[in-house]
Design a protein around this motif. Structure first.
Motif, short mmCIF file in Angstrom:
data_model
loop_
_atom_site.label_atom_id
_atom_site.label_comp_id
_atom_site.label_asym_id
_atom_site.label_seq_id
_atom_site.Cartn_x
_atom_site.Cartn_y
_atom_site.Cartn_z
N THR A 177 1.31 -0.30 7.07
CA THR A 177 0.32 -1.33 6.77
C THR A 177 -0.04 -1.83 5.27
O THR A 177 -0.96 -2.54 5.19
N ILE A 178 0.90 -1.53 4.66
CA ILE A 178 0.77 -1.88 3.06
C ILE A 178 0.54 -3.26 2.71
O ILE A 178 -0.19 -3.68 1.99
N ALA A 179 1.32 -4.04 3.41
CA ALA A 179 1.59 -5.54 3.32
C ALA A 179 0.16 -6.01 3.50
O ALA A 179 -0.23 -6.80 2.51
N GLU A 180 -0.81 -5.46 4.36
CA GLU A 180 -2.10 -5.98 4.43
C GLU A 180 -3.08 -5.58 3.36
O GLU A 180 -3.70 -6.32 2.92
N ILE A 181 -2.60 -4.41 2.73
CA ILE A 181 -3.56 -3.98 1.48
C ILE A 181 -3.10 -4.93 0.47
O ILE A 181 -4.06 -5.18 -0.51
N THR A 184 -4.84 -7.98 -0.23
CA THR A 184 -6.48 -7.86 -0.88
C THR A 184 -6.16 -7.79 -2.37
O THR A 184 -7.31 -7.95 -2.98
N LEU A 185 -5.01 -7.46 -2.74
CA LEU A 185 -4.90 -7.33 -4.25
C LEU A 185 -4.02 -8.41 -5.02
O LEU A 185 -3.74 -8.47 -6.11
N GLU A 186 -3.65 -9.43 -4.23
CA GLU A 186 -2.85 -10.33 -4.69
C GLU A 186 -3.22 -11.08 -6.19
O GLU A 186 -2.34 -11.23 -6.92
N ASN A 187 -4.41 -11.34 -6.14
CA ASN A 187 -5.14 -11.71 -7.58
C ASN A 187 -5.76 -10.86 -8.52
O ASN A 187 -6.25 -11.05 -9.59
N THR A 188 -5.35 -9.55 -8.34
CA THR A 188 -6.08 -8.23 -9.13
C THR A 188 -5.10 -8.21 -10.22
O THR A 188 -3.98 -8.01 -9.99
N ARG A 189 -5.65 -8.18 -11.29
CA ARG A 189 -4.74 -7.86 -12.50
C ARG A 189 -5.01 -6.56 -13.15
O ARG A 189 -4.36 -6.36 -14.14
#
Length: 308
Positions: A177-181, A184-189
């Motif tokens: 289920t990592i794709a869902e996690i 949530t981090l797509e814009n996290t730097r």
């Protein structure tokens, strides 16, 4: 599969099975001190090796980045064993460091007939097959298998617990289920990764994978040490990935309203958990890279083998 990194993540159960079907042994009668030289992902494998050699085999062990050992060579005794770990067998820093070593030497490598194999007394091949993605995955877990085998041999103990690891990895991959996690981090730097005990090295490795594959500023820490200063970094914009049982540290992190992603310790003895805690981190690095449209197999500025 579209990308080599994902393909190689999924190859790990079979690589581990094949290694467990092969017997290895140390060609030296007496070892009372171990030095480990490595770089990058291999250095993190070396840190797990240190944990195993000291906690299982009760042999004092030092680990040093190969590049730093040029400036501060590891001390050697008459019964020191130096283990160099390198995926390619052509890592320039490790080769240079090894040339200064006087003790008995073993290389752990995936590079058949590579330069490092000509410098050492004994070579143990990881037999992981070609790894085309720059970010190492299957070669890392293959190195771990060999380090577990060596530590248990030196301790004169039977090693049977790893037999279930391949199917447990397959279960993680099936129930992924990592794709869902990752969404949530797509814009996290910025990310913090914490672990404890043997999984401290997995925190470092997970942070490295995120740096390599996703260009995220990720830092790995021992959970307890994180409280001694680095916790000041936390705010609501910097998520923390917590590996396994990190105790009171997680409570302190949550008290700061910091987003937390937990990777639980699998239902196996913690000593063997790195094989299973690293898989979600490899997958997270892959999925996040895909979301960001990064060439996950050929990230910028790095090469598969740093030979110069």
């Amino acid at each position: 599969m579209t990308h080599f990194m994902l393909k190689e993540i999924h190859e790990q159960p079979d690589v581990i099975r094949e290694l467990l079907d092969r017997s290895i042994s140390i060609a030296f009668e007496k070892v009372d001190h171990i030095n480990i030289l490595a770089c990058g992902t291999s250095l993190h494998a070396g840190l797990i090796g240190q944990f195993l050699f000291e906690q299982v085999a009760k042999i004092p062990t030092q680990v040093r980045s190969s590049s730093e050992s040029r400036f501060a060579p590891l001390l050697e005794t008459s019964n020191t064993l130096t283990i160099s770990i390198t995926q390619s067998g052509e890592t320039a820093d490790t080769i240079a460091a090894l040339k200064t070593v006087q003790s008995k030497q073993i290389a752990i490598t995936n590079g058949i007939d590579s330069t490092i194999t000509k410098l050492v007394d004994q070579t143990i091949y990881t037999n992981a097959g070609e790894e085309k993605s720059v970010a190492a995955t299957k070669t890392f877990t293959a190195q771990l298998v060999i380090l577990y085998q060596l530590a248990f041999e030196l301790a004169q103990k039977q090693l049977t617990e790893l037999r279930l690891i391949p199917q447990q990895i397959e279960a993680i991959l099936r129930n992924n289920t990592i794709a869902e996690i990752a969404k949530t981090l797509e814009n996290t730097r910025d990310l913090i990764v914490i672990g404890s005990g043997i999984n401290t090295a997995i925190a470092l490795e997970g942070a490295l994978k995120l740096k390599e594959a996703t260009y995220t500023h990720a830092e790995g820490y021992a959970a307890g040490e994180f409280l001694h200063g680095p916790i000041a970094l936390l705010d609501s914009q910097i998520p923390t990935i917590a590996i396994g049982n990190v105790g009171k540290t997680l409570d302190r992190i949550r008290a700061n309203q910091t987003p937390v992603i937990e990777i639980p310790t699998p239902a196996i003895p913690e000593l063997f958990s790195p094989f299973l805690t690293v898989i979600p981190l490899q997958l997270l690095a892959y999925e996040l890279a895909i979301l960001r449209k990064i060439d996950v197999d050929r990230p910028r500025n790095i090469t598969k083998s740093l030979t110069t």
